[in-house]
Design a protein around this motif. Sequence first.
Motif, PDB file in Angstrom:
ATOM      1  N   VAL A 144      13.634  17.286  43.447  1.00  0.00           N
ATOM      2  CA  VAL A 144      14.283  15.828  42.918  1.00  0.00           C
ATOM      3  C   VAL A 144      15.571  15.720  41.653  1.00  0.00           C
ATOM      4  O   VAL A 144      16.857  16.024  41.687  1.00  0.00           O
ATOM      5  CB  VAL A 144      14.515  14.781  42.669  1.00  0.00           C
ATOM      6  CG1 VAL A 144      15.502  13.164  42.770  1.00  0.00           C
ATOM      7  CG2 VAL A 144      13.853  13.749  44.651  1.00  0.00           C
ATOM      8  N   LEU A 145      14.599  16.447  41.012  1.00  0.00           N
ATOM      9  CA  LEU A 145      15.417  16.725  39.292  1.00  0.00           C
ATOM     10  C   LEU A 145      17.202  17.845  39.600  1.00  0.00           C
ATOM     11  O   LEU A 145      18.552  17.696  38.932  1.00  0.00           O
ATOM     12  CB  LEU A 145      14.643  17.458  38.085  1.00  0.00           C
ATOM     13  CG  LEU A 145      13.914  16.013  37.557  1.00  0.00           C
ATOM     14  CD1 LEU A 145      13.021  16.056  36.379  1.00  0.00           C
ATOM     15  CD2 LEU A 145      15.071  15.430  36.809  1.00  0.00           C
ATOM     16  N   ILE A 146      16.246  19.128  39.960  1.00  0.00           N
ATOM     17  CA  ILE A 146      16.826  20.254  40.615  1.00  0.00           C
ATOM     18  C   ILE A 146      18.300  19.961  41.150  1.00  0.00           C
ATOM     19  O   ILE A 146      19.570  20.138  41.009  1.00  0.00           O
ATOM     20  CB  ILE A 146      16.136  21.252  40.839  1.00  0.00           C
ATOM     21  CG1 ILE A 146      15.017  21.600  40.081  1.00  0.00           C
ATOM     22  CG2 ILE A 146      17.172  22.658  41.476  1.00  0.00           C
ATOM     23  CD1 ILE A 146      14.262  22.779  40.250  1.00  0.00           C
ATOM     24  N   GLY A 147      18.123  18.827  42.429  1.00  0.00           N
ATOM     25  CA  GLY A 147      19.277  18.368  43.335  1.00  0.00           C
ATOM     26  C   GLY A 147      20.334  17.353  42.761  1.00  0.00           C
ATOM     27  O   GLY A 147      20.935  17.300  43.307  1.00  0.00           O
ATOM     28  N   ARG A 148      20.037  17.025  41.219  1.00  0.00           N
ATOM     29  CA  ARG A 148      20.568  15.791  41.339  1.00  0.00           C
ATOM     30  C   ARG A 148      21.784  16.232  40.821  1.00  0.00           C
ATOM     31  O   ARG A 148      21.936  17.380  39.710  1.00  0.00           O
ATOM     32  CB  ARG A 148      20.076  14.991  40.011  1.00  0.00           C
ATOM     33  CG  ARG A 148      20.694  13.913  39.297  1.00  0.00           C
ATOM     34  CD  ARG A 148      21.151  13.380  38.129  1.00  0.00           C
ATOM     35  NE  ARG A 148      21.698  14.752  37.436  1.00  0.00           N
ATOM     36  CZ  ARG A 148      22.356  15.066  36.840  1.00  0.00           C
ATOM     37  NH1 ARG A 148      23.513  14.353  37.916  1.00  0.00           N
ATOM     38  NH2 ARG A 148      23.151  16.026  36.319  1.00  0.00           N
ATOM     39  N   LYS A 149      23.026  16.089  41.215  1.00  0.00           N
ATOM     40  CA  LYS A 149      24.286  16.507  40.620  1.00  0.00           C
ATOM     41  C   LYS A 149      25.691  15.373  40.037  1.00  0.00           C
ATOM     42  O   LYS A 149      25.263  14.417  41.010  1.00  0.00           O
ATOM     43  CB  LYS A 149      24.992  17.874  40.677  1.00  0.00           C
ATOM     44  CG  LYS A 149      24.932  17.744  42.300  1.00  0.00           C
ATOM     45  CD  LYS A 149      25.951  19.238  42.829  1.00  0.00           C
ATOM     46  CE  LYS A 149      26.438  18.862  44.222  1.00  0.00           C
ATOM     47  NZ  LYS A 149      27.014  20.361  44.975  1.00  0.00           N
ATOM     48  N   ALA A 182      17.129  11.084  46.235  1.00  0.00           N
ATOM     49  CA  ALA A 182      15.296  11.331  46.635  1.00  0.00           C
ATOM     50  C   ALA A 182      15.887  10.844  47.879  1.00  0.00           C
ATOM     51  O   ALA A 182      15.645  10.378  49.123  1.00  0.00           O
ATOM     52  CB  ALA A 182      14.136  10.657  45.570  1.00  0.00           C
ATOM     53  N   LEU A 183      16.591   9.937  47.781  1.00  0.00           N
ATOM     54  CA  LEU A 183      17.361   8.600  49.041  1.00  0.00           C
ATOM     55  C   LEU A 183      18.791  10.027  49.963  1.00  0.00           C
ATOM     56  O   LEU A 183      18.929   8.780  50.985  1.00  0.00           O
ATOM     57  CB  LEU A 183      17.765   7.472  49.070  1.00  0.00           C
ATOM     58  CG  LEU A 183      16.551   6.320  47.851  1.00  0.00           C
ATOM     59  CD1 LEU A 183      17.205   5.233  47.911  1.00  0.00           C
ATOM     60  CD2 LEU A 183      15.609   6.395  49.182  1.00  0.00           C
ATOM     61  N   GLY A 184      18.642  10.830  49.700  1.00  0.00           N
ATOM     62  CA  GLY A 184      19.120  11.172  49.938  1.00  0.00           C
ATOM     63  C   GLY A 184      21.044  11.143  50.055  1.00  0.00           C
ATOM     64  O   GLY A 184      22.343  11.368  50.555  1.00  0.00           O
ATOM     65  N   LEU A 185      21.411  10.485  48.110  1.00  0.00           N
ATOM     66  CA  LEU A 185      22.346  10.085  48.545  1.00  0.00           C
ATOM     67  C   LEU A 185      23.160  11.099  47.128  1.00  0.00           C
ATOM     68  O   LEU A 185      22.506  11.532  45.902  1.00  0.00           O
ATOM     69  CB  LEU A 185      22.411   8.322  48.112  1.00  0.00           C
ATOM     70  CG  LEU A 185      22.367   7.619  48.901  1.00  0.00           C
ATOM     71  CD1 LEU A 185      22.520   6.230  47.959  1.00  0.00           C
ATOM     72  CD2 LEU A 185      23.424   7.420  50.431  1.00  0.00           C
ATOM     73  N   ASN A 186      24.431  11.139  46.529  1.00  0.00           N
ATOM     74  CA  ASN A 186      24.815  11.477  45.895  1.00  0.00           C
ATOM     75  C   ASN A 186      25.011  10.764  44.571  1.00  0.00           C
ATOM     76  O   ASN A 186      25.919   9.835  44.758  1.00  0.00           O
ATOM     77  CB  ASN A 186      26.265  12.216  46.097  1.00  0.00           C
ATOM     78  CG  ASN A 186      25.541  13.934  46.621  1.00  0.00           C
ATOM     79  OD1 ASN A 186      25.897  13.889  47.718  1.00  0.00           O
ATOM     80  ND2 ASN A 186      25.478  15.116  45.733  1.00  0.00           N
ATOM     81  N   SER A 198       6.466  27.375  39.476  1.00  0.00           N
ATOM     82  CA  SER A 198       6.353  28.101  40.209  1.00  0.00           C
ATOM     83  C   SER A 198       6.658  27.197  41.617  1.00  0.00           C
ATOM     84  O   SER A 198       7.563  26.503  41.052  1.00  0.00           O
ATOM     85  CB  SER A 198       4.279  27.433  40.014  1.00  0.00           C
ATOM     86  OG  SER A 198       4.365  25.697  39.606  1.00  0.00           O
ATOM     87  N   CYS A 199       6.175  27.722  42.447  1.00  0.00           N
ATOM     88  CA  CYS A 199       7.139  27.620  44.024  1.00  0.00           C
ATOM     89  C   CYS A 199       6.347  25.357  43.686  1.00  0.00           C
ATOM     90  O   CYS A 199       5.658  25.481  43.869  1.00  0.00           O
ATOM     91  CB  CYS A 199       6.299  28.046  44.647  1.00  0.00           C
ATOM     92  SG  CYS A 199       6.598  26.875  46.659  1.00  0.00           S
ATOM     93  N   LEU A 200       8.040  24.683  44.166  1.00  0.00           N
ATOM     94  CA  LEU A 200       7.961  23.501  44.159  1.00  0.00           C
ATOM     95  C   LEU A 200       7.303  22.817  45.168  1.00  0.00           C
ATOM     96  O   LEU A 200       8.525  23.282  46.645  1.00  0.00           O
ATOM     97  CB  LEU A 200       9.133  22.934  43.416  1.00  0.00           C
ATOM     98  CG  LEU A 200       9.636  24.027  41.653  1.00  0.00           C
ATOM     99  CD1 LEU A 200      10.899  22.937  41.568  1.00  0.00           C
ATOM    100  CD2 LEU A 200       8.978  22.894  41.013  1.00  0.00           C
ATOM    101  N   PRO A 201       6.519  22.062  45.067  1.00  0.00           N
ATOM    102  CA  PRO A 201       6.369  21.403  46.460  1.00  0.00           C
ATOM    103  C   PRO A 201       7.012  20.739  46.592  1.00  0.00           C
ATOM    104  O   PRO A 201       8.570  20.254  46.567  1.00  0.00           O
ATOM    105  CB  PRO A 201       5.518  20.216  46.373  1.00  0.00           C
ATOM    106  CG  PRO A 201       4.740  19.948  44.757  1.00  0.00           C
ATOM    107  CD  PRO A 201       5.569  21.602  44.175  1.00  0.00           C
ATOM    108  N   GLU A 202       7.557  20.546  47.897  1.00  0.00           N
ATOM    109  CA  GLU A 202       8.530  20.223  49.329  1.00  0.00           C
ATOM    110  C   GLU A 202       8.731  18.292  48.817  1.00  0.00           C
ATOM    111  O   GLU A 202       7.474  18.341  48.684  1.00  0.00           O
ATOM    112  CB  GLU A 202       8.304  19.855  50.601  1.00  0.00           C
ATOM    113  CG  GLU A 202       9.598  19.570  51.370  1.00  0.00           C
ATOM    114  CD  GLU A 202      11.305  19.910  51.006  1.00  0.00           C
ATOM    115  OE1 GLU A 202      11.968  19.421  51.728  1.00  0.00           O
ATOM    116  OE2 GLU A 202      10.623  21.462  51.003  1.00  0.00           O
ATOM    117  N   GLY A 203       9.756  18.270  48.097  1.00  0.00           N
ATOM    118  CA  GLY A 203       9.915  15.952  47.969  1.00  0.00           C
ATOM    119  C   GLY A 203       9.659  15.440  46.419  1.00  0.00           C
ATOM    120  O   GLY A 203       9.078  14.778  46.702  1.00  0.00           O
TER     121      GLY A 203
END
Length: 359
Positions: free
Chosen positions: A147-152, A301-305, A137-142
């Motif tokens: 975070v899981l999807i954004g990690r790479k 989550a802190l905006g780091l890669n 379903s649509c994921l809430p912001e933050g």
Amino acid sequence: MQINPYLFILPRTPGQIVWDYKNHKQFELNLEYSTRLAQLIHNPELYNDSNIVDTQLLNCGILTTSIQDSIEWGWDELSKIFHIGTKNIPCEHVPQDIHEWSRYYLDHCTEVLEAPAPDARLTERQARDLIALPKPSCLPEGSLANVLIGRKTCRTFTDEAVSLEDVGTLLYLSLGYLHERENDVDETIVEGLGARRSSPSGGGLNACEGFLHVQNVSGLNPGFYAYHPTDHALSFVNPAPDSPLGQLLCGQHFINNLPAGLFITARFDKLWWKYEHSRAYRMAFVEAGHISQTFQLVATALGLNTWLTGALTDDQVETLLGLENNAEQPLFFVGCGHSDGQVMCKELKDLLSSREPQQ
């Protein structure tokens, strides 16, 4: 004369294989050499420097003239052989810069891709009717899901510093003993085992620890720092070496300007204390994996890669962390910083483009 303590022997008719697992060497012995080795194992004082078999056994390292210090090991020999035998990845040459690493890596990938890929996993080959699952379903912001999807994993980092506040948050949520959970401890838990981290730990031992590698963190001098989870504090261990970070990580020089990283170690003595069987050795790596993933999610989550590797030049790392011949050993490295998000470094991209066939 002494027998090399880092040997194991495999029967392979008509001879036997003697494996020096510390130095990544193996030798095939015929009956004459096997018989002589058995005699010398029974009594090393029988060594005779006029005997060509004896001198060859000495020259290849099966025999040694010095007594070697060996790491204290609380489990059986099998886990010791695996741990020591997989340290210091053997390679003919460690890349000295990013361009050399790119050539080696691309050649390796090309060689791998020329071989047939493994078959599909057994369950995929045997599956008949598949049961479709609903899409997320649509994921809430933050949310954690974002975070899981954004990690790479990234391989290009800028020289921008990481703040000491972010480092503190990373270490507390990855390795710190969470004060927020102090009232959530069962009264039946033995004293000394009540500390709780965000990641699970075999037997509640918290057998993994961390050493911070600082290259560009505001408020900290470059070098190596031990993290103390009870106090949520750092102590200085060693200054940064003159050689780049990539030299400690088997020539992976694209990571040389990574501002901060964590060497995850395992306290084997803690595991030995509670679990006498060497199957517990697996738990050290499982726990290190949990902590690595937590570190990466917090960094994201802190905006780091983030970037991570298990390829360490173990002896050098142990020296810099002050862990030579210690029951605490480095297993893994994970780092973070500001990045443009590229999964491939520029030098490797350029080399790949230059090798592509011209249209």
